[in-house]
Design a protein around this motif. Sequence first.
Motif, short mmCIF file in Angstrom:
data_model
loop_
_atom_site.label_atom_id
_atom_site.label_comp_id
_atom_site.label_asym_id
_atom_site.label_seq_id
_atom_site.Cartn_x
_atom_site.Cartn_y
_atom_site.Cartn_z
N SER A 1 0.83 -1.20 0.00
CA SER A 1 0.00 0.00 0.00
C SER A 1 0.86 1.25 0.00
CB SER A 1 -0.91 0.01 1.23
OG SER A 1 -1.85 -1.04 1.20
N ILE A 2 0.27 2.34 -0.44
CA ILE A 2 0.88 3.67 -0.33
C ILE A 2 0.08 4.44 0.72
CG2 ILE A 2 1.25 5.88 -1.49
CD1 ILE A 2 1.78 4.38 -4.05
N TYR A 3 0.79 5.13 1.61
CA TYR A 3 0.14 5.86 2.70
C TYR A 3 0.36 7.36 2.52
CZ TYR A 3 -0.15 1.28 4.91
OH TYR A 3 -0.42 -0.05 5.18
N ILE A 4 -0.73 8.09 2.38
CA ILE A 4 -0.69 9.55 2.28
C ILE A 4 -1.22 10.13 3.59
CG2 ILE A 4 -1.53 11.59 1.05
CD1 ILE A 4 -1.98 9.83 -1.39
N ARG B 1 -17.01 22.02 13.90
CA ARG B 1 -15.95 22.43 12.98
C ARG B 1 -14.58 22.00 13.52
NH1 ARG B 1 -17.03 28.72 11.70
NH2 ARG B 1 -16.58 28.85 13.93
N MET B 2 -13.66 21.73 12.60
CA MET B 2 -12.28 21.40 12.95
C MET B 2 -11.41 22.54 12.44
SD MET B 2 -10.08 19.25 14.27
CE MET B 2 -8.79 20.46 14.63
N LEU B 3 -10.95 23.40 13.36
CA LEU B 3 -10.22 24.60 12.99
C LEU B 3 -8.73 24.45 13.33
CD1 LEU B 3 -12.82 27.29 14.19
CD2 LEU B 3 -12.66 26.17 11.97
N GLY B 4 -8.06 25.56 13.56
CA GLY B 4 -6.64 25.53 13.92
C GLY B 4 -5.78 24.92 12.83
N ASP B 5 -4.82 24.11 13.23
CA ASP B 5 -3.91 23.45 12.29
C ASP B 5 -4.50 22.18 11.71
OD1 ASP B 5 -1.95 25.38 12.55
OD2 ASP B 5 -0.96 24.37 14.21
N GLY B 6 -5.71 21.83 12.10
CA GLY B 6 -6.38 20.69 11.49
C GLY B 6 -6.18 19.39 12.24
N ARG B 7 -6.85 18.34 11.72
CA ARG B 7 -6.79 17.01 12.32
C ARG B 7 -5.92 16.10 11.45
NH1 ARG B 7 -9.97 14.48 15.93
NH2 ARG B 7 -11.63 16.05 15.79
N PRO B 8 -4.95 15.38 12.05
CA PRO B 8 -4.15 14.44 11.27
C PRO B 8 -4.99 13.31 10.69
CG PRO B 8 -3.08 14.96 13.37
CD PRO B 8 -4.47 15.51 13.44
N PHE B 9 -4.70 12.94 9.46
CA PHE B 9 -5.40 11.84 8.81
C PHE B 9 -4.44 11.06 7.92
CE2 PHE B 9 -5.60 15.12 5.57
CZ PHE B 9 -5.42 14.41 4.38
N VAL B 10 -4.86 9.87 7.54
CA VAL B 10 -4.07 9.04 6.62
C VAL B 10 -5.01 8.37 5.64
CG1 VAL B 10 -4.11 7.10 8.24
CG2 VAL B 10 -2.41 7.15 6.42
N VAL B 11 -4.60 8.30 4.39
CA VAL B 11 -5.32 7.55 3.37
C VAL B 11 -4.41 6.43 2.89
CG1 VAL B 11 -6.43 7.59 1.11
CG2 VAL B 11 -6.63 9.57 2.63
N GLU B 12 -4.85 5.20 3.10
CA GLU B 12 -4.10 4.04 2.61
C GLU B 12 -4.64 3.66 1.24
OE1 GLU B 12 -3.25 -0.71 3.55
OE2 GLU B 12 -4.46 0.51 4.94
N LEU B 13 -3.78 3.67 0.24
CA LEU B 13 -4.14 3.26 -1.12
C LEU B 13 -3.69 1.81 -1.29
CD1 LEU B 13 -3.07 6.42 -3.17
CD2 LEU B 13 -5.26 5.94 -2.04
#
Length: 291
Positions: A15-18, A76-88
Amino acid sequence: MKLLLNSKMSSKEESIYIVGRYNKFSRNLCQTPWIIDGVRRMESSVQDLIVNEIEKRVKYEKAKFSACGREDVDVRMLGDGRPFVVELMKPEVNNISDQVLDEIEQEINTNCTEIKVRDLQLTVKEEVKVQLKLGETDKTKRYRALCCINRPLTEMDFQKFQSIKDLTINQKTPIRVLHRRSLLNRPRVIHRISAEKTEDDHKFIIELTTEAGTYIKEFVHGDFGRSTPNLAEIMGDCRTDIIELDVIAITMDWPKTKAIKSATPTEGTKAKIENDCTNDFPCTKRFKHEN
């Protein structure tokens, strides 16, 4: 368009992880597709808006979206944002260039008003496992909430807010999520609370720093005694409820800020939210279920 740093095709096994961070500015958008009894309840989601743009540039068999926690549909999710990952999973390429990641980021930020993304970059499976686990247990979060009370505010109320430091509360699984989560009693820590007055002496704004996993809405309105001590018990002789809620910071140093970022405006963490609410908000109102 150049997709690969290395033109060799992958074996379609790895997989590729973004990874990146997202802001959500809509109060009518779920994080992931909201499906109940096989019926989709909302047209789009944060996941859809991000993954659909990736799919235009990278072919793969399946994508999996994960994040460090989640906000409710109406939060709402403000500030620097929420970390996320997309596994392809089973991608047709074995790498994605920084240029393509920047193009994906720019496309989302230019064409979408509901979310913004930042710091898109590649990572490896081992780092994803470690960071998502740390995000569940080690992070603290800051919130900003517009609240209401059924009596006029007093100076004593604000003194009580200021006195709170590392307060341990006990929260039973909220009624609104009992249909999908086990019935547990969760001790959580409210590290500190500050408060601001509004023009209406029955409304006020609080800013909280809490342990990960704290149910803020339930802390404010008490959830019929399932969250204690709650805000009404702390203030005394009153009923309190929450009108609007923003996540303004997640204290997690991942993913790393990219050296060169696209110039995309985001809302400030001190955004005033009281102007978004209606003046006739009833103290018995409850929010939508968490998706």
